[in-house]
Write a protein that holds these residues in place. Structure first.
Motif, PDB file in Angstrom:
ATOM      1  N   CYS A 197      37.821  72.356  81.352  1.00 54.77           N
ATOM      2  CA  CYS A 197      38.644  71.900  80.224  1.00 54.77           C
ATOM      3  C   CYS A 197      39.419  73.029  79.554  1.00 54.77           C
ATOM      4  N   ASN A 198      39.993  73.929  80.331  1.00 56.00           N
ATOM      5  CA  ASN A 198      40.701  75.049  79.701  1.00 56.00           C
ATOM      6  C   ASN A 198      41.990  75.417  80.442  1.00 56.00           C
ATOM      7  N   ALA A 199      42.665  74.413  81.012  1.00 64.87           N
ATOM      8  CA  ALA A 199      43.931  74.691  81.687  1.00 64.87           C
ATOM      9  C   ALA A 199      45.008  73.779  81.122  1.00 64.87           C
ATOM     10  N   THR A 200      45.567  72.879  81.927  1.00 64.05           N
ATOM     11  CA  THR A 200      46.570  71.945  81.428  1.00 64.05           C
ATOM     12  C   THR A 200      46.091  70.517  81.610  1.00 64.05           C
ATOM     13  N   GLY A 201      46.531  69.653  80.713  1.00 61.93           N
ATOM     14  CA  GLY A 201      46.204  68.235  80.797  1.00 61.93           C
ATOM     15  C   GLY A 201      47.475  67.413  80.718  1.00 61.93           C
ATOM     16  N   SER A 202      47.635  66.454  81.620  1.00 64.20           N
ATOM     17  CA  SER A 202      48.852  65.649  81.667  1.00 64.20           C
ATOM     18  C   SER A 202      48.550  64.193  81.345  1.00 64.20           C
ATOM     19  N   TYR A 203      49.413  63.603  80.546  1.00 56.64           N
ATOM     20  CA  TYR A 203      49.272  62.224  80.101  1.00 56.64           C
ATOM     21  C   TYR A 203      50.477  61.420  80.552  1.00 56.64           C
TER      22      TYR A 203
ATOM     23  N   LEU B 222      50.599  55.829  69.621  1.00 54.91           N
ATOM     24  CA  LEU B 222      49.976  56.089  70.909  1.00 54.91           C
ATOM     25  C   LEU B 222      51.071  56.472  71.890  1.00 54.91           C
ATOM     26  N   LEU B 223      50.977  57.658  72.496  1.00 51.15           N
ATOM     27  CA  LEU B 223      52.054  58.162  73.347  1.00 51.15           C
ATOM     28  C   LEU B 223      51.770  58.055  74.835  1.00 51.15           C
ATOM     29  N   GLY B 224      50.497  57.907  75.219  1.00 45.64           N
ATOM     30  CA  GLY B 224      50.207  57.852  76.651  1.00 45.64           C
ATOM     31  C   GLY B 224      48.728  57.839  76.940  1.00 45.64           C
ATOM     32  N   ASP B 225      48.418  57.799  78.246  1.00 47.32           N
ATOM     33  CA  ASP B 225      47.028  57.790  78.709  1.00 47.32           C
ATOM     34  C   ASP B 225      46.771  59.005  79.589  1.00 47.32           C
ATOM     35  N   ALA B 226      45.558  59.558  79.475  1.00 47.43           N
ATOM     36  CA  ALA B 226      45.203  60.765  80.230  1.00 47.43           C
ATOM     37  C   ALA B 226      45.235  60.481  81.723  1.00 47.43           C
ATOM     38  N   SER B 227      45.996  61.304  82.447  1.00 47.76           N
ATOM     39  CA  SER B 227      46.149  61.119  83.882  1.00 47.76           C
ATOM     40  C   SER B 227      45.343  62.141  84.674  1.00 47.76           C
ATOM     41  N   TYR B 228      45.579  63.424  84.427  1.00 48.27           N
ATOM     42  CA  TYR B 228      44.815  64.419  85.171  1.00 48.27           C
ATOM     43  C   TYR B 228      44.709  65.720  84.378  1.00 48.27           C
ATOM     44  N   VAL B 229      43.658  66.469  84.686  1.00 46.80           N
ATOM     45  CA  VAL B 229      43.403  67.764  84.062  1.00 46.80           C
ATOM     46  C   VAL B 229      43.200  68.768  85.179  1.00 46.80           C
ATOM     47  N   ASN B 230      43.754  69.966  85.017  1.00 43.89           N
ATOM     48  CA  ASN B 230      43.715  70.959  86.089  1.00 43.89           C
ATOM     49  C   ASN B 230      42.531  71.913  85.988  1.00 43.89           C
ATOM     50  N   SER B 231      41.533  71.581  85.215  1.00 41.60           N
ATOM     51  CA  SER B 231      40.407  72.503  85.050  1.00 41.60           C
ATOM     52  C   SER B 231      39.101  71.750  84.933  1.00 41.60           C
ATOM     53  N   PHE B 232      38.109  72.187  85.704  1.00 37.71           N
ATOM     54  CA  PHE B 232      36.773  71.615  85.608  1.00 37.71           C
ATOM     55  C   PHE B 232      36.155  71.925  84.252  1.00 37.71           C
TER      56      PHE B 232
ATOM     57  N   ALA C  73      44.327  75.031  67.317  1.00 39.15           N
ATOM     58  CA  ALA C  73      44.026  73.654  67.707  1.00 39.15           C
ATOM     59  C   ALA C  73      42.593  73.570  68.190  1.00 39.15           C
ATOM     60  N   GLY C  74      42.131  72.336  68.423  1.00 42.01           N
ATOM     61  CA  GLY C  74      40.711  72.140  68.677  1.00 42.01           C
ATOM     62  C   GLY C  74      40.279  72.190  70.118  1.00 42.01           C
ATOM     63  N   GLY C  75      41.188  72.065  71.078  1.00 45.21           N
ATOM     64  CA  GLY C  75      40.768  72.066  72.471  1.00 45.21           C
ATOM     65  C   GLY C  75      41.581  71.086  73.277  1.00 45.21           C
ATOM     66  N   GLY C  76      40.917  70.277  74.099  1.00 41.26           N
ATOM     67  CA  GLY C  76      41.662  69.329  74.914  1.00 41.26           C
ATOM     68  C   GLY C  76      40.769  68.418  75.704  1.00 41.26           C
ATOM     69  N   SER C  77      41.387  67.650  76.583  1.00 38.51           N
ATOM     70  CA  SER C  77      40.663  66.684  77.398  1.00 38.51           C
ATOM     71  C   SER C  77      40.106  67.356  78.639  1.00 38.51           C
ATOM     72  N   CYS C  78      39.346  66.591  79.420  1.00 33.51           N
ATOM     73  CA  CYS C  78      38.724  67.137  80.616  1.00 33.51           C
ATOM     74  C   CYS C  78      38.489  66.015  81.610  1.00 33.51           C
TER      75      CYS C  78
END
Length: 218
Positions: free
Chosen positions: A195-201, A183-193, A164-169
């Protein structure tokens, strides 16, 4: 903040982007982000030129959003109601389709074989991995599912993932996640400064979310 058009005049974004409610809201669907028309010190001519790339709107946070992230009762969603249809400035734009209620409640094993698309602007990491440089260009990437919870859908973010290509930040709050055109959701929070941990929508395929959105949809 980021957002996604879900009707000619309604934009979905994160609740924490609209809380207050937010004022002086300007929305643009340009591929490259134009400068802030409210930036102090710019000339009247520059402000007018920048405003030409935006439509104003009114922010409405979900009344259930408390300002605190809670997996069980998160409600981190909001809308911006535009003062004019988006097509008045972007004639070819079309609202994103919303999924059926419960779309993500299926077999998580099967969902983990799917490739999800995440949309945002992204960031570059500055010297020493201590600063972020905002990228003013709309970007998209792909990611695989970590899990689906009652309020959020979580992705494992790793830009070194060969599948995969990566993720949000940080900075991508309110950005979209898509699967099979929905469209399944909106970005709420990311656990990494970086951009390499988990992202929740925030999920928008729940009955609660859809009841809120239906308040604003035609």
């Amino acid at each position: 903040m980021l957002g996604t058009l879900i009707s000619p005049t309604v934009v979905l974004t994160a609740g924490h982007c609209t809380e207050g409610p937010a004022t002086d809201v300007f929305v643009s669907f340009d591929d490259d982000l134009v400068g802030d028309p409210l930036q102090p010190g710019i000339t009247a001519a520059e402000r007018a030129a920048r405003e030409g790339h935006y439509i104003t709107g009114t922010a409405h946070p979900d009344p259930g959003w408390t300002g605190k992230l809670s997996i069980s009762k998160q409600h981190d969603q909001g809308v911006v109601v535009l003062s004019a249809p988006a097509t008045t400035k972007w004639p070819t734009i079309a609202p994103a389709p919303l999924p059926p209620i419960g779309y993500l409640d299926g077999n998580q094993g099967e969902l983990k074989n799917q490739t999800f698309t995440l949309v945002g602007y992204g960031v570059d990491i500055g010297p020493g991995n201590k600063t972020q440089i905002i990228v003013p260009e709309r970007r998209s990437t792909t990611s695989y599912l970590k899990n689906v919870q009652s309020e959020v859908v979580v992705f494992q973010i790793n830009d070194n993932d060969s599948k995969a290509g990566g993720g949000s930040c940080f900075g991508d709050s309110g950005g979209a996640v898509f699967l099979n055109g929905f469209l399944l959701g909106d970005a709420s929070y990311v656990n990494s400064f970086a951009c390499n941990a988990t992202g929740s929508y925030q999920r928008i395929d729940t009955a609660y979310s859809r009841a809120f959105l239906d308040t604003w949809l035609p």
